[in-house]
Design a protein around this motif. Sequence first.
Motif, PDB file in Angstrom:
ATOM      1  N   PRO A  11      12.670 -17.717  20.571  1.00 52.01           N
ATOM      2  CA  PRO A  11      12.530 -16.426  21.254  1.00 52.01           C
ATOM      3  C   PRO A  11      11.377 -15.621  20.640  1.00 52.01           C
ATOM      4  O   PRO A  11      11.236 -15.553  19.428  1.00 52.01           O
ATOM      5  CB  PRO A  11      13.872 -15.742  20.996  1.00 52.01           C
ATOM      6  N   THR A  12      10.554 -15.051  21.501  1.00 53.63           N
ATOM      7  CA  THR A  12       9.380 -14.290  21.083  1.00 53.63           C
ATOM      8  C   THR A  12       9.348 -12.983  21.859  1.00 53.63           C
ATOM      9  O   THR A  12       9.595 -12.985  23.057  1.00 53.63           O
ATOM     10  CB  THR A  12       8.094 -15.091  21.378  1.00 53.63           C
ATOM     11  N   PRO A  13       9.045 -11.864  21.195  1.00 53.73           N
ATOM     12  CA  PRO A  13       8.889 -10.603  21.946  1.00 53.73           C
ATOM     13  C   PRO A  13       7.780 -10.743  22.988  1.00 53.73           C
ATOM     14  O   PRO A  13       6.945 -11.649  22.910  1.00 53.73           O
ATOM     15  CB  PRO A  13       8.485  -9.595  20.859  1.00 53.73           C
ATOM     16  N   ALA A  14       7.765  -9.824  23.930  1.00 51.78           N
ATOM     17  CA  ALA A  14       6.745  -9.854  24.984  1.00 51.78           C
ATOM     18  C   ALA A  14       5.349  -9.792  24.366  1.00 51.78           C
ATOM     19  O   ALA A  14       5.065  -8.945  23.523  1.00 51.78           O
ATOM     20  CB  ALA A  14       6.948  -8.688  25.937  1.00 51.78           C
ATOM     21  N   ILE A  15       4.493 -10.709  24.797  1.00 56.58           N
ATOM     22  CA  ILE A  15       3.123 -10.787  24.287  1.00 56.58           C
ATOM     23  C   ILE A  15       2.232  -9.932  25.187  1.00 56.58           C
ATOM     24  O   ILE A  15       2.163 -10.153  26.387  1.00 56.58           O
ATOM     25  CB  ILE A  15       2.623 -12.244  24.267  1.00 56.58           C
ATOM     26  N   ALA A  24      -3.952  -8.196  15.231  1.00 56.67           N
ATOM     27  CA  ALA A  24      -2.713  -8.805  15.740  1.00 56.67           C
ATOM     28  C   ALA A  24      -1.533  -8.370  14.874  1.00 56.67           C
ATOM     29  O   ALA A  24      -1.693  -8.064  13.699  1.00 56.67           O
ATOM     30  CB  ALA A  24      -2.834 -10.327  15.729  1.00 56.67           C
ATOM     31  N   ASN A  25      -0.347  -8.373  15.480  1.00 58.03           N
ATOM     32  CA  ASN A  25       0.861  -8.081  14.712  1.00 58.03           C
ATOM     33  C   ASN A  25       1.842  -9.255  14.751  1.00 58.03           C
ATOM     34  O   ASN A  25       2.990  -9.120  14.358  1.00 58.03           O
ATOM     35  CB  ASN A  25       1.532  -6.798  15.189  1.00 58.03           C
ATOM     36  N   ALA A  26       1.355 -10.414  15.238  1.00 57.13           N
ATOM     37  CA  ALA A  26       2.222 -11.595  15.316  1.00 57.13           C
ATOM     38  C   ALA A  26       1.384 -12.868  15.360  1.00 57.13           C
ATOM     39  O   ALA A  26       0.204 -12.849  15.728  1.00 57.13           O
ATOM     40  CB  ALA A  26       3.098 -11.527  16.561  1.00 57.13           C
ATOM     41  N   VAL A  27       2.030 -13.946  14.978  1.00 56.56           N
ATOM     42  CA  VAL A  27       1.506 -15.287  15.225  1.00 56.56           C
ATOM     43  C   VAL A  27       2.586 -15.971  16.053  1.00 56.56           C
ATOM     44  O   VAL A  27       3.751 -16.040  15.640  1.00 56.56           O
ATOM     45  CB  VAL A  27       1.223 -16.062  13.928  1.00 56.56           C
ATOM     46  N   VAL A  28       2.224 -16.436  17.234  1.00 51.35           N
ATOM     47  CA  VAL A  28       3.187 -17.013  18.184  1.00 51.35           C
ATOM     48  C   VAL A  28       2.851 -18.481  18.445  1.00 51.35           C
ATOM     49  O   VAL A  28       1.765 -18.954  18.103  1.00 51.35           O
ATOM     50  CB  VAL A  28       3.206 -16.217  19.513  1.00 51.35           C
TER      51      VAL A  28
END
Length: 145
Positions: free
Chosen positions: A54-58, A102-106
């Motif tokens: 599960p990943t927050p909305a990109i 960026a605030n994430a690596v997906v």
Amino acid sequence: MKNLVPIFLFAVLAASTAQARDTRLHLDFAEAVKSGLSDGTLDGSVSFHLAGAPTPAISKRLGVANSNRKTNAVNKSDEEACRWVLMSVLLAMQDQARSRGANAVVDITSNYKKQEFSSPTQYECAAGAIMAGVALKGTYATVSR
């Protein structure tokens, strides 16, 4: 004496090959990240999301993320060496993500020796007698929090 030289060379090569361990371990990613956050290794400014998890909305993708690190595994358990090198990889990705805004690596997958391993819960680490290595690839992104 001439006949002993090939036997000696074969014995030396066989012994060195036997010591070259490269065990592939699949370890819990969320547990390692949680540990890195709780001990202050990771600062929480960047979240990490394995492919299939599960990943927050990109809202924006900001380029390819790659990091490949090795660490000394002497006198460490495989799990300890793998956690250590994973933190090194994640720190490099955290720094690069921040520098890109960026605030994430997906979509993170393991990519050790260019052999992809994908799991929504685990990362791959190669552990040997002397070294342990982790290679991850993914995408830098901004996500809703």
